[in-house]
Design an enzyme around this catalytic site. Structure first.
Site, mmCIF file in Angstrom:
data_model
loop_
_atom_site.group_PDB
_atom_site.id
_atom_site.type_symbol
_atom_site.label_atom_id
_atom_site.label_comp_id
_atom_site.label_asym_id
_atom_site.label_seq_id
_atom_site.Cartn_x
_atom_site.Cartn_y
_atom_site.Cartn_z
ATOM 1 N N ARG A 13 0.745 -1.262 -0.056
ATOM 2 C CA ARG A 13 0.012 -0.116 0.012
ATOM 3 C C ARG A 13 0.906 1.246 0.032
ATOM 4 N NH1 ARG A 13 -3.566 -2.269 4.869
ATOM 5 N NH2 ARG A 13 -1.713 -3.423 5.138
ATOM 6 N N ASN A 223 0.683 1.779 7.126
ATOM 7 C CA ASN A 223 0.429 0.975 5.993
ATOM 8 C C ASN A 223 0.680 1.784 4.741
ATOM 9 O OD1 ASN A 223 0.233 -1.582 7.683
ATOM 10 N ND2 ASN A 223 -1.970 -0.633 8.049
ATOM 11 N N TYR A 362 32.280 32.612 -4.239
ATOM 12 C CA TYR A 362 32.717 31.420 -4.089
ATOM 13 C C TYR A 362 34.045 31.001 -3.411
ATOM 14 C CZ TYR A 362 33.859 26.162 -4.795
ATOM 15 O OH TYR A 362 34.035 25.010 -4.902
ATOM 16 N N ALA A 419 40.113 45.437 -7.745
ATOM 17 C CA ALA A 419 39.092 44.904 -8.401
ATOM 18 C C ALA A 419 39.058 44.393 -9.803
ATOM 19 C CB ALA A 419 38.062 45.913 -8.225
HETATM 20 C C1 UD1 Z 1 -1.540 -6.022 11.839
HETATM 21 C C2 UD1 Z 1 -2.318 -6.913 12.791
HETATM 22 C C3 UD1 Z 1 -3.831 -6.019 13.286
HETATM 23 C C4 UD1 Z 1 -3.162 -4.872 13.801
HETATM 24 C C5 UD1 Z 1 -2.080 -3.865 13.059
HETATM 25 C C6 UD1 Z 1 -1.465 -3.044 13.697
HETATM 26 C C7 UD1 Z 1 -2.206 -9.533 12.241
HETATM 27 C C8 UD1 Z 1 -2.739 -10.362 11.637
HETATM 28 N N1 UD1 Z 1 -2.837 -8.237 12.376
HETATM 29 O O1 UD1 Z 1 -2.200 -6.001 10.752
HETATM 30 O O2 UD1 Z 1 -4.322 -6.990 14.241
HETATM 31 O O3 UD1 Z 1 -4.300 -4.248 14.332
HETATM 32 O O4 UD1 Z 1 -1.102 -5.068 12.446
HETATM 33 O O5 UD1 Z 1 -0.466 -2.071 12.850
HETATM 34 O O6 UD1 Z 1 -1.127 -9.192 12.778
HETATM 35 N N2 UD1 Z 1 4.783 -9.193 8.557
HETATM 36 C C9 UD1 Z 1 5.858 -10.034 8.388
HETATM 37 N N3 UD1 Z 1 5.495 -11.392 7.722
HETATM 38 C C10 UD1 Z 1 4.396 -11.488 7.439
HETATM 39 C C11 UD1 Z 1 3.418 -10.582 7.080
HETATM 40 C C12 UD1 Z 1 3.736 -9.221 8.138
HETATM 41 O O7 UD1 Z 1 7.113 -9.934 8.834
HETATM 42 O O8 UD1 Z 1 4.157 -12.602 6.884
HETATM 43 C C13 UD1 Z 1 5.264 -7.999 9.299
HETATM 44 C C14 UD1 Z 1 5.117 -6.917 8.320
HETATM 45 O O9 UD1 Z 1 6.342 -6.449 7.440
HETATM 46 C C15 UD1 Z 1 4.527 -5.592 9.149
HETATM 47 C C16 UD1 Z 1 4.002 -6.348 10.389
HETATM 48 O O10 UD1 Z 1 4.443 -7.819 10.242
HETATM 49 O O11 UD1 Z 1 5.914 -4.961 9.696
HETATM 50 C C17 UD1 Z 1 2.454 -5.952 10.339
HETATM 51 O O12 UD1 Z 1 2.081 -6.869 9.163
HETATM 52 P P1 UD1 Z 1 1.061 -6.044 8.257
HETATM 53 O O13 UD1 Z 1 0.650 -6.941 7.007
HETATM 54 O O14 UD1 Z 1 1.099 -4.598 7.929
HETATM 55 O O15 UD1 Z 1 -0.209 -6.305 9.190
HETATM 56 P P2 UD1 Z 1 -1.731 -5.409 9.468
HETATM 57 O O16 UD1 Z 1 -2.444 -5.724 8.273
HETATM 58 O O17 UD1 Z 1 -1.351 -4.028 9.412
HETATM 59 CA CA CA Z 2 0.728 -2.895 9.494
#
Ligand code: UD1
Ligand code: CA
Length: 457
Positions: A13, A223, A362, A419
């Site tokens: 996103r 996000n 300069y 100058a």
């Molecule tokens: C997540 C939470 C949600 C919370 C929100 C808060 C879950 C399922 N949901 O949603 O409840 O309100 O964060 O900000 O956890 N990441 C990995 N590996 C993966 C997927 C994600 O390392 O397979 C990391 C991403 O890089 C990120 C973080 O985990 O830093 C959160 O992932 P993201 O996909 O942003 O979760 P949200 O949809 O924001």
């Molecule tokens: Ca997130």
């Protein structure tokens, strides 16, 4: 304690070539803020789960105290944590932080780590919960489960208490609860949610504590760029307020950006739209005019940086005056009381005590002695197209306007340069040196007159 930082996601996103956790906030990657908090807890280990552009994220964060685990396929936050905990001592306390939740109040972490419950989740109550996981409490204050936005019905979506993603529990408990969630995910044929550990803990009859954030607007995930811009403003507001409290006067805290570290003495004053980057140190009584940008700069007591000046990797002594509209590039050094005025550029150059270059000049690869006066339009010709050369100007020198000093060249103490001189050889001390074509007046010359054009009729 073991801190696990999730940073494997792509961040679709953001619509960016840069992995999300490397997007800048306050001049640093998001994940750098998270790691600072993690380190502040003095943990036994910090594991960063990387995946999307793993090598890039690893290189941007690399440090001896970090352990990296690669999540090749991003199957969800639950999967990421379970990878990080492989082989972990079950009794270890684990704190999970998200790489895209950069602003975590220290007090919130302390409250989470203080909790007695087997699982502690950090939540936040916010006016617009769209996009976040919702907290289902049963009884109130005790978490029953977390429902992701995409799985939530209309009534659940109205809940304004959200999951920040931050939680802590013993490694053994987390591993067991996560395993339960894995089969759940397989069922759904979808993502393996970390958030399912709440329901798993409750299914075992264990209490789950909810800590509500002391700064709910800050502890929100980034996000997309709307949220990134919002978090930037939160962060800047907090930093500006902390500067004000520490005695720095900001003309308008909403128009001040700090992207690094700032140290300042007493009675410094910063006008609007100033950007400070890297490491900036200001002595006492420093004044910075509107629209200036300083990056890695030290400024001495009572110096003035006037409007719209750009300074980078340079040092300004006490009582100096810079600008308006000056550009000081790396290696510029102004000794006490020196002055640099409008449209003056300096690079790798020193102005001695009380020396002046007030207009349109300069100075590159040059040293200027004490009290020397560099006239308007003076240029040190430091570059011959292949190499850079030095110009040395002594103390009490006067350089007439519009002079070109072709380096390497030395101007002795007390010398005067007429100058318009193009100086190609050294100028001796105490003498007037100039190059100048003789002035002549032509008495037989007449100014051309406009020839009358033929008209149409
Ligand atoms: C997540 C939470 C949600 C919370 C929100 C808060 C879950 C399922 N949901 O949603 O409840 O309100 O964060 O900000 O956890 N990441 C990995 N590996 C993966 C997927 C994600 O390392 O397979 C990391 C991403 O890089 C990120 C973080 O985990 O830093 C959160 O992932 P993201 O996909 O942003 O979760 P949200 O949809 O924001
Ligand atoms: Ca997130």
């Amino acid at each position: 304690m073991h801190v696990v930082v999730l940073a494997a996601g792509k961040g679709t996103r953001m619509r960016s070539r840069l992995p999300k956790v490397l997007q800048p906030l306050g001049g640093e990657p998001l994940i750098a803020h998270v790691l600072r908090r993690a380190r502040g807890l003095d943990p036994r280990a910090v594991t960063v789960v990387v995946g999307h552009e793993a090598e890039r994220v690893r290189q941007a964060t690399n440090a001896d105290d970090l352990r990296f685990v690669e999540q090749v396929e991003q199957k969800g936050t639950g999967h990421a944590v379970s990878l990080a905990l492989a082989g972990e001592d079950p009794s270890d306390l684990v704190l999970v932080l998200y790489g895209d939740v950069p602003l975590i109040p220290e007090a919130d972490l302390a409250a989470c780590l203080d909790g007695e419950a087997r699982l502690v989740v950090l939540g936040a109550e916010i006016p617009d919960p769209t996009g976040y996981g919702r907290l289902i409490e049963q009884p109130p204050g005790h978490l029953e489960r977390i429902v992701e936005e995409r799985d939530a019905d209309v009534a659940t979506r109205r809940i304004r208490r959200i999951n920040t993603g931050i939680l802590c529990a013993a490694a053994g408990d987390l591993q067991r609860w996560l395993a339960a969630g894995e089969s759940e995910a397989a069922h759904r044929q979808g993502e393996w949610y970390l958030t399912d550990v709440v329901a798993a803990a409750r299914a075992e009859g264990l209490p789950v504590a909810l800590v509500l954030s002391s700064w709910p607007e800050a502890v929100l995930g980034v996000n997309d760029r709307v949220q990134l811009a919002q978090q930037e403003r939160q962060y800047q507001r907090a930093r500006a307020e902390s500067c004000l409290r520490d005695g720095l006067m900001l003309a308008d805290p909403a128009r001040f950006d700090l992207r690094g570290d700032l140290a300042f003495g007493q009675d410094c004053l910063i006008d609007v739209n100033v950007i400070l980057e890297g490491s900036v140190r200001l002595g006492d009584g420093v004044r910075i005019g509107p629209g200036c940008r300083l990056r890695d700069v030290t400024v001495g007591d009572d110096a003035v940086i006037d409007a719209y000046s750009l300074l980078e990797s340079c040092e300004i002594g006490p009582n100096c005056h810079v600008g308006p509209f000056a550009r000081l590039r790396p290696g510029a050094l102004l000794q006490a009381g020196a002055r640099v005025g409008n449209f003056v550029e300096m690079k790798n150059a020193t102005l001695g005590p009380d020396a002046k270059a007030n207009h349109l000049t300069y100075l590159g690869d040059a040293t200027v002695g004490a009290r020397a006066n560099i006239g308007a339009g003076t240029i040190t010709c430091n570059y011959d197209g292949a190499n850079k050369h030095q110009t040395r100007i002594g103390a009490d020198v006067f350089i007439g306007s519009n002079s070109a000093l072709v380096a390497p060249v030395v101007v002795g103490d007390h010398a005067t340069i007429g100058a318009g001189t193009v100086l190609t050889r050294d100028a001796p001390p105490g003498k007037l040196t100039l190059t100048r074509s003789p002035q002549e007046t032509r008495t037989d010359w007449e100014r051309p007159r406009k020839t009358s054009r033929p008209t149409m009729d």
